[in-house]
Design a protein around this motif. Structure first.
Motif, mmCIF file in Angstrom:
data_model
loop_
_atom_site.group_PDB
_atom_site.id
_atom_site.type_symbol
_atom_site.label_atom_id
_atom_site.label_comp_id
_atom_site.label_asym_id
_atom_site.label_seq_id
_atom_site.Cartn_x
_atom_site.Cartn_y
_atom_site.Cartn_z
ATOM 1 N N THR A 84 0.820 -1.211 0.000
ATOM 2 C CA THR A 84 0.000 0.000 0.000
ATOM 3 C C THR A 84 0.853 1.259 0.000
ATOM 4 O O THR A 84 0.378 2.334 -0.373
ATOM 5 N N LEU A 85 2.112 1.151 0.414
ATOM 6 C CA LEU A 85 3.009 2.308 0.468
ATOM 7 C C LEU A 85 3.792 2.522 -0.817
ATOM 8 O O LEU A 85 4.317 3.602 -1.057
ATOM 9 N N CYS A 86 3.886 1.491 -1.632
ATOM 10 C CA CYS A 86 4.810 1.477 -2.771
ATOM 11 C C CYS A 86 4.483 2.472 -3.868
ATOM 12 O O CYS A 86 5.357 2.808 -4.669
ATOM 13 N N THR A 87 3.265 2.923 -3.967
ATOM 14 C CA THR A 87 2.912 3.844 -5.046
ATOM 15 C C THR A 87 3.303 5.288 -4.731
ATOM 16 O O THR A 87 3.201 6.149 -5.593
ATOM 17 N N ASP A 88 3.766 5.549 -3.524
ATOM 18 C CA ASP A 88 4.271 6.867 -3.164
ATOM 19 C C ASP A 88 5.741 6.930 -3.578
ATOM 20 O O ASP A 88 6.564 6.149 -3.102
#
Length: 151
Positions: A84-88
């Motif tokens: 869930t954090l990887c797209t930042d």
């Protein structure tokens, strides 16, 4: 023909060729099971360098296969949370250039000891990190990044 059609499009999380469903993870259960305080990307970006490093180290300790105190399902929940954090872009750049990426590569290369669903989660996270990072340090070649993703 659209002007943007001439640009390269990444294959991971490209909404023109696939439907990407944001992974769902119960953050309260994750924290209860692992002790990790899951932070949203915005909060993680705003941490001091020392706190970011401590956070990465705690994640690394949790997902390492040598850590037998954490169940594989809880390790998978940590990986799903990371997805869930990887797209930042800032978070992706921080993680892809950290020792955590080296651990992810090792996890993919240790086929015999890593459950398939866990390996799939790690490979997905690695693909998203590479896709969303603006900069990947030259030192990442020593981690067998490409061979581990191709395996």
């Amino acid at each position: 023909s659209h002007p943007q059609d001439a640009h390269l499009r990444p294959l991971v999380a490209n909404n023109r060729i696939e439907k990407y469903a944001e992974p769902k993870v119960d953050l309260a259960q994750l924290q209860a099971a692992t002790g990790l305080t899951p932070l949203p990307a915005l909060q993680l970006r705003d941490l001091s360098k020392e706190k970011k490093e401590a956070f990465i180290a705690s994640v690394q300790d949790l997902v390492a296969l040598t850590n037998t105190k954490v169940a594989i399902n809880d390790k998978l929940a940590v990986i799903t949370y990371f997805e869930t954090l990887c797209t930042d872009a800032q978070v992706a750049e921080m993680v892809v250039n950290s020792s955590l990426m080296s651990l992810f590569s090792q996890l993919l290369l240790s086929v015999s000891s890593t459950p398939p669903q866990f390996r799939l989660g790690v490979a997905t996270v690695m693909g998203l990190l590479v896709r969303h990072s603006n900069f990947i340090d030259d030192s990442m070649h020593v981690t067998s990044l490409i061979p581990s993703l191709l395996q």
